[in-house]
Design a protein around this motif. Structure first.
Motif, short mmCIF file in Angstrom:
data_model
loop_
_atom_site.label_atom_id
_atom_site.label_comp_id
_atom_site.label_asym_id
_atom_site.label_seq_id
_atom_site.Cartn_x
_atom_site.Cartn_y
_atom_site.Cartn_z
N THR B 228 34.81 43.03 37.12
CA THR B 228 36.05 42.45 37.63
C THR B 228 36.76 43.40 38.59
O THR B 228 37.21 42.99 39.67
N ALA B 229 36.79 44.68 38.22
CA ALA B 229 37.43 45.68 39.08
C ALA B 229 36.71 45.78 40.41
O ALA B 229 37.33 45.83 41.48
N LEU B 230 35.37 45.77 40.35
CA LEU B 230 34.58 45.92 41.58
C LEU B 230 34.67 44.69 42.47
O LEU B 230 34.43 44.76 43.67
N LEU B 231 35.01 43.55 41.86
CA LEU B 231 35.17 42.33 42.66
C LEU B 231 36.54 42.30 43.33
O LEU B 231 36.73 41.66 44.36
N GLY B 232 37.51 43.01 42.73
CA GLY B 232 38.87 43.02 43.28
C GLY B 232 39.13 44.23 44.14
O GLY B 232 38.47 44.45 45.16
N GLU B 233 40.09 45.07 43.69
CA GLU B 233 40.51 46.21 44.51
C GLU B 233 39.47 47.33 44.53
O GLU B 233 39.34 48.05 45.52
N LEU B 248 38.26 40.29 46.41
CA LEU B 248 38.42 38.87 46.11
C LEU B 248 39.78 38.64 45.43
O LEU B 248 40.35 39.55 44.83
N ASP B 249 40.26 37.38 45.52
CA ASP B 249 41.51 37.08 44.82
C ASP B 249 41.20 36.67 43.38
O ASP B 249 40.04 36.51 43.00
N ALA B 250 42.25 36.50 42.61
CA ALA B 250 42.10 36.28 41.16
C ALA B 250 41.22 35.07 40.85
O ALA B 250 40.34 35.13 39.97
N LYS B 255 35.79 33.03 38.98
CA LYS B 255 34.54 32.25 39.05
C LYS B 255 33.31 33.15 38.99
O LYS B 255 32.33 32.84 38.31
N VAL B 256 33.33 34.28 39.72
CA VAL B 256 32.18 35.19 39.69
C VAL B 256 32.02 35.77 38.27
O VAL B 256 30.91 35.88 37.75
#
Lengths: 463, 463
Positions: B228-233, B248-250, B255-256
């Motif tokens: 999740t962290a790597l997909l976001g900031e 990515l946004d929340a 979804k990922v």
């Protein structure tokens, strides 16, 4: 204008993106598949089994060696770092692909000497690389299979390897009479040079020695007259090219000519003939003693001169050998594809090389070993009709009339496999005609066709 | 003076002559011998037999390819001509040692397309070379064994290779439950990116796609929070190093995250979970259809999810795959030499790569295949205690008390060999103690000692 001036660069970019490399094997390299590869693998396995039975254990070294470890021992060449594929590692060290399996063995022995069994008896097979001009049937990568005994000084080790070489030929189905291991000893060559009065301290000794050995090596091809010419003034070949001779005088030429003309038919008389020519020299006597010991073992173990012959014309490269040298020759004649009478000649050989490990360790570590060239031997086996022993289990190809039935056919094929067959369902999407062509090109022994009628009736048609 | 001034250069010449290279394996390369090599050869043979049973035929390509033929398809890397060992041939062409067996296959297919069976089913084993930084257990030459079907578009070809991979593991003695082939499809990944609104035309699409796939690939190690962290900031690891995220946004992250959290325990529910996330996208639907077809075949042929699982967290490198991807994982846990709990993870994998041959031919030639990394698998088999299946026949070492008797002992040993044993006479010249040590270091099952009394009595002592 602006749009127009952008067009060419865009086109160029697209063109670069579509760069199509030409699919081709690098110059002097080749792919191997089908019966040829099956035969090669079968041969490697057969020879490995013979080596294993003699107590040699497998070793696999990496393809690369440091260039300084390979040194200047490239056979036939004697030039440091020529004839090899070399590249500089990112730490500035030069590495070369091995050109044989002996130099890596020497490095391995020196590196691990203390923890290795002594003597070390190892065998190894794998590709070797030579950076040479390729030609027809002459590739820059080929397969060798070696066996060596490192750390034994006595001639039983040399004799054993000669007998093992004969065993390998027969294990491959080459009959007695169709091969011959010819054996000589470098020390006898040195004795001969001494006996004819060549001075080892002379400036031109090395080059004259080389010229004489090369001339003797050509006895097979050129006969006595050719060798005599090469030992004297020189020789003009059919194309008119002149090869400078060794410049020996008549008496010297006579002795060398006597040496190469000694018949290899009978070991005792061959040894007597050699003795008469070198008996007064120290190294000649030593070489003879070694050959006599080997010949006694051959006789004791039932290997006669039709398998293991003493032959003074064997010179065996110009490299690192220090004692007994041996060469495996195929002696049968066969017609090649063009109806030409082919003679195979040497398919391997080796000898004693007591100095090779010394380069690293400073101390002498005796070694003797053999190398068999698999590709040439494979060609010979094929001509002898012995190339079929490697055939795999018969292949069954199941065709697919209707894609819906493929899952059922895959179940059928899994059953055939469980029964020990090679079996596959046709995996493409083409029509029946192409499928039958496919089965044909795969060499399928059995083609299974399940059509609508057959499916309804619960049977299959075999072709 | 003249003599003195000559001395140093003479001394130098002598010194150069005595140059002793250090005997060492090149950095990142190694030798293999003994039980390890026996195991490797046994594994290659076992896997080859499974491949053969499925109708794949052996191919052996040369170690070198032209650099342009290898192209920029190096997995994990994506940079042209980096990570390979390359050298310039004397005609100015650059050649590279193969880094895998897939790129040479693509070249082979393009070069010989017209005369090859279609589909082509070939297997190949051999060393591959990677010019990378070596590390513990990480060598720059290692062994792979591949099987590929080239020229079949349908998913039966992919499914067959997954089932064959499972068969290979069991043929090697790895029990059901100790391995798992995990399967995904690249098209579903593309569908997911489309479903969360990533624009394939956007400037940063490729790099974001890569970041997302890499994040998903880390689900195993980092768990959901890490991904999740790597997909976001982005994410700061334990050492304090920060890895920039995909931004990515929340809603997108959610979804990922849902995708990677789908359980692989049950194929039907895994497929349903994936469908819910990508169903509206064209490529998602296509990928799902392919996986459904494969799953149906698995079920039909009796391969359950404990062998072949659908698993959306399988990403499988970042290279040339275009459809189904699969990864062979060893799932058992074992203590390594230091008592640490070792998890082996991936020992091979593959997938569909429909574009690879296209580089040469311009036309698309579909292909799907698998590659098994032999070295890691060998380490696993050893820990599982399955590494002994490869033992050769027992070795008999015959010691030599008196050199005069060696010929007789060689006759004895020839008889033992003829009876199917591995047998050798000690070939060194050391005393009995060293001979027994030798027999020990060779792992001899039987040591034969013939002393004077024994010889007189015509018997031997066995130890």
């Amino acid at each position: 204008m602006t749009e127009n001036s952008e067009q060419p660069s865009k086109r160029k970019a697209r063109k670069q993106k579509k760069f199509k490399p030409k699919a081709r094997t690098p110059r002097g390299f080749r792919d191997m598949a089908g019966a040829e590869l099956q035969l090669q693998n079968h041969m490697l396995q057969t020879i490995s089994q013979v080596y294993e039975a003699y107590g040699f254990a497998a070793l696999d070294t990496s393809a690369f060696e440091y260039a300084d470890a390979l040194g200047k021992f490239l056979p036939d060449d004697n030039r440091p770092n020529e004839g090899v594929f070399a590249l500089e590692d990112d730490d500035g060290q030069w590495m070369s692909l091995r050109y044989d399996l002996t130099a890596p063995l020497a490095r391995y022995v020196a590196e691990h000497y203390d923890r290795l069994p002594k003597p070390l008896r190892r065998y190894q097979f794998g590709p070797v690389w030579r950076n040479e001009k390729p030609g027809p049937g002459r590739y820059r990568q080929f397969m060798q299979i070696d066996a060596d005994t490192v750390g034994a000084t006595n001639q039983a080790a040399d004799a054993e390897i000669c007998m093992m070489a004969a065993d390998c030929m027969e294990a491959l189905g080459i009959e007695r009479g169709d091969y011959l291991v010819r054996i000589n000893n470098r020390k006898i060559m040195d004795g001969l040079l001494e006996a004819i009065g060549l001075d080892p301290q002379a400036e031109d000794f090395d080059s004259r020695r080389l010229t004489i050995l090369r001339a003797m090596d050509k006895y097979d091809r050129l006969g006595l007259n050719g060798v005599t010419a090469l030992l004297g003034e020189g020789r003009k070949d059919e194309s008119g090219d002149f090869t400078k001779g060794a410049g020996l005088d008549a008496a010297q030429i006579d002795k060398v000519a006597q040496m190469v003309s000694i018949s290899a038919n009978d070991r005792t008389s061959a040894l007597q003939g050699m003795a008469a020519l070198v008996k007064d020299t120290e190294s000649g006597k030593q070489g003879l003693h070694e050959l006599v010991e080997m010949a006694a073992l051959f006789t004791k173990l039932g290997y006669q001169a039709d398998r293991l012959a003493i032959d003074p014309s064997v010179v065996r490269g110009l490299g690192y050998y220090t004692g007994p040298v041996y060469e495996i020759e195929l002696t049968f004649k066969a017609e090649d594809e063009d109806g030409e009478l082919a003679r195979f000649g040497s398919v391997g050989g080796g000898g004693r090389y007591d100095d090779l490990v010394k380069r690293f360790k400073g101390v002498e570590i005796p070694a003797t070993g053999i190398s068999i060239g698999v590709s040439r031997l494979a060609a010979a086996l094929t001509l002898l009709g012995k190339g079929d022993g490697a055939e795999p289990a018969p292949l069954v190809v199941v065709t697919v009339m209707d894609k819906e039935t493929r899952p059922d056919l895959m179940v059928l094929v899994a059953d055939l496999r469980a029964a020990g067959l090679r079996a596959e369902v046709y995996m493409g999407d083409s029509a029946m005609k192409a499928q039958l062509r496919y089965a044909d090109s795969r060499g399928a022994r059995l083609v299974v066709i399940e059509g609508e009628d057959e499916r309804a009736a619960g049977v299959v048609t075999l072709k």
